[in-house]
Write an enzyme that holds these catalytic residues in place. Structure first.
Site, PDB file in Angstrom:
ATOM      1  CG  ASP A  97      -1.931  -1.045   1.324  1.00  0.00           C
ATOM      2  OD1 ASP A  97      -1.626  -2.193   0.935  1.00  0.00           O
ATOM      3  OD2 ASP A  97      -3.046  -0.762   1.797  1.00  0.00           O
ATOM      4  CE  LYS A 161      -5.128   2.242   2.893  1.00  0.00           C
ATOM      5  NZ  LYS A 161      -3.917   1.614   3.467  1.00  0.00           N
ATOM      6  CE  LYS A 190      -6.637  -1.112   3.087  1.00  0.00           C
ATOM      7  NZ  LYS A 190      -5.233  -1.526   3.340  1.00  0.00           N
TER       8      LYS A 190
END
Length: 228
Positions: A97, A161, A190
């Site tokens: 990430d 995300k 996400k």
């Protein structure tokens, strides 16, 4: 988006069980991994330094180890992000990430964002590692979120995300809906930042989020069970 969550094991697979605090100790990380293993979450979300520690704790299960890169500000060079990613993968990371350079978005320098994303996605795909791009939506306009999502639609990281959870705001229903609509299936979404209860989690999933970043996994599961 209609997803029927049948049981707590299915719900747990949505969770990236998170501990990103600067003061996290090995004992804290061991407890995180123990919880993740017991619940059967998709991943533990940690900083890049303790990847090898968590990989050892989770060696006998299918819970992934996820490394947060250039966290939480994203204000490092592309080269340094790629280096950190390669080191994390070498240490055992299954997922990445990374925080994009938000300042470049605010300056309208989308070519930089595309190049950063392209290089990082390539580094991850070369090792068959899942890649997630953290937008940090609290600092972006809706148009900026859409523009970066359109880049992601082309470059195709595995996920985009919403947030680090360390900014001025976290995931919102409006932002998740916008991101899901814009990428149109080219990558997943996400939702992370401030998701602490089943009611909020359920709404995020219904809007199309397929991963939930949270440090409140057990509380959300308890809420789900109480709702049955």
């Amino acid at each position: 988006m209609s997803i029927k969550i049948e049981n707590e094991k299915q719900l747990a697979k949505f969770f990236d069980h998170t501990l990103l605090k600067a003061f996290a100790t090995d004992d804290d990380l061991r407890a995180l991994c123990k919880d993740a293993k017991e619940m059967g979450t998709a991943m533990v979300a940690i900083n890049s330094y303790p990847v090898s520690v968590c990989k050892e704790y989770l060696k006998d299960c299918d819970v992934h180890v996820g490394a947060a890169i250039a966290f939480p500000l994203g204000q490092t060079t592309i080269a340094s992000k790629v280096f950190e990613i390669k080191q994390a993968i070498e240490d055992g990371a299954d997922e990445i990430d990374y925080v994009m350079n938000v300042g470049k978005v605010k300056a309208g320098q989308y070519d930089y964002i595309k190049e950063e994303m392209t290089q990082i996605v390539a580094a991850c795909k070369a090792k068959n590692i899942l890649c997630k791009v953290i937008f940090e939506n609290c600092y972006l306009t809706k148009e900026e979120i859409k523009e970066v999502a359109l880049i992601a639609k082309e470059v195709k990281p595995d996920f985009i995300k919403t947030s680090t959870g360390f900014g001025t705001g976290g995931a919102t229903l409006e932002d998740v809906a916008l991101m899901v609509k814009t990428v149109d299936g080219a990558c997943q979404v996400k939702a992370a930042g401030g998701i602490r209860d089943w009611a909020t989690c359920k709404q995020m999933i219904e809007l199309g989020a397929t991963r939930i970043g949270t440090s409140s996994s057990r509380e959300i599961l308890a809420g789900f069970l109480a709702d049955q």
